[in-house]
Scaffold this active site. Structure first.
Site, short mmCIF file in Angstrom:
data_model
loop_
_atom_site.label_atom_id
_atom_site.label_comp_id
_atom_site.label_asym_id
_atom_site.label_seq_id
_atom_site.Cartn_x
_atom_site.Cartn_y
_atom_site.Cartn_z
CG ASN A 9 -1.78 1.21 1.35
OD1 ASN A 9 -1.91 1.99 0.41
ND2 ASN A 9 -2.38 1.41 2.51
CD1 TRP A 10 3.40 1.01 -2.85
CD2 TRP A 10 3.40 2.13 -4.79
NE1 TRP A 10 4.06 0.24 -3.78
CE2 TRP A 10 4.08 0.90 -4.97
CE3 TRP A 10 3.28 2.99 -5.88
CZ2 TRP A 10 4.63 0.52 -6.19
CZ3 TRP A 10 3.82 2.63 -7.10
CH2 TRP A 10 4.49 1.40 -7.26
CD GLU A 96 -2.85 5.36 6.93
OE1 GLU A 96 -1.78 5.06 7.46
OE2 GLU A 96 -3.02 5.43 5.68
CD GLU A 166 -5.34 -1.62 8.65
OE1 GLU A 166 -4.30 -1.31 8.07
OE2 GLU A 166 -6.37 -0.92 8.60
N GLY A 172 2.65 2.24 11.34
CA GLY A 172 3.51 3.41 11.21
C GLY A 172 4.16 3.84 12.50
N GLY A 233 3.03 -1.19 4.32
CA GLY A 233 2.98 0.25 4.09
C GLY A 233 4.34 0.79 3.72
N GLY A 234 5.04 1.38 4.71
CA GLY A 234 6.31 2.04 4.45
C GLY A 234 7.34 1.17 3.76
#
Length: 251
Positions: A9-10, A96, A166, A172, A233-234
């Site tokens: 997931n960018w 998010e 998640e 994050g 993610g990151g």
């Protein structure tokens, strides 16, 4: 045996040139690697990335979809628009979206149903806050999100659903659930799916871990019995951090 599924997931990162360069690198480095891989660029780069991954073993995903059909809905992106640029799957219910954009279970369910109606696969995200964790209601929160998010989804449609657990407190933050903690919740999710749809579907559905998985912890997490992959993610923003996770998934 369930094939592993690694999804990147960018989020709201990169520019067009960077997105294209990363997609090219992933296509080259993962071309001989088995299992399922997906990347979800920002909306504005989907078309460009689609041209790169077409014909490869990488699925093109989107980070969201609206719950309405085409029409007077300023700023929204419909399922038909996503399909038109080659999108095959969509991430829904991400923490998010729930927290920053106030999406509730009802809205997420509407998105799940319209995505399925238009032939898109769905990665449905669920997970608890730290406040839920410390008072011991993780399972209750996840159960509600599953049952409401999948309301009206038929057993036949479940082959197009992937669940991503998640824990919000681990996204994050650099924190992550221990492999044993994560696997325990994944097993509960599978049990819940079994209660709704039967054991066969529960055994077949893939459940991803989406709480700061990276190249350092991926191997141990992916070795757990009920963890079928990761929503990254990151670590998905660079080939050198994403590809090792994808390679761990084939062990």
């Amino acid at each position: 045996m369930r094939a592993k599924y690694i999804a990147g997931n960018w989020k709201m990162n990169m520019d067009k040139a960077g997105a294209v360069e990363l997609a090219k690198s992933l296509v080259e480095q993962l071309k001989d690697v088995k299992n399922t891989f997906m990347i979800a660029p920002p909306f504005v780069y989907l078309d460009a990335v689609s041209q790169i991954v077409k014909g490869s073993n990488i699925i093109l995903g989107a980070q969201d979809v609206t719950y309405t059909e085409n029409g007077a809905h300023t700023g929204e992106i419909s399922a038909t628009m996503l399909k038109d640029v080659g999108v095959q799957t969509v991430i829904l219910g991400h923490s998010e979206r729930r927290n920053d954009f106030y999406e509730n279970n009802k809205i997420i369910n509407s998105k799940v149903k319209i995505a399925l109606e238009h032939g898109l696969d769905v990665v449905l995200c669920i997970g608890e806050r730290f406040s839920h964790k410390i008072v011991g209601v993780t399972e209750a929160v996840c159960s509600l999100q599953i049952k409401t998010g999948l309301s009206g989804v038929s057993a036949e449609q479940m082959s197009h659903i992937t669940i991503a657990y998640e824990p919000i407190w681990a996204i994050g933050t650099g924190q992550t659930a221990t492999p044993e903690e994560a696997n325990k919740t994944h097993a509960f999710v599978r049990k819940t799916i079994g209660e709704i749809y039967g054991q066969k579907i529960a055994d077949e559905i893939r459940i991803l871990y989406g709480g700061s998985m990276n190249a350092k912890n991926a191997e141990e997490l992916l070795a757990q019995s009920d963890i079928d992959g990761g929503l990254i993610g990151g670590a998905s923003l660079k080939a050198e951090t994403f590809v090792p996770i994808c390679r761990f998934s084939v062990k």
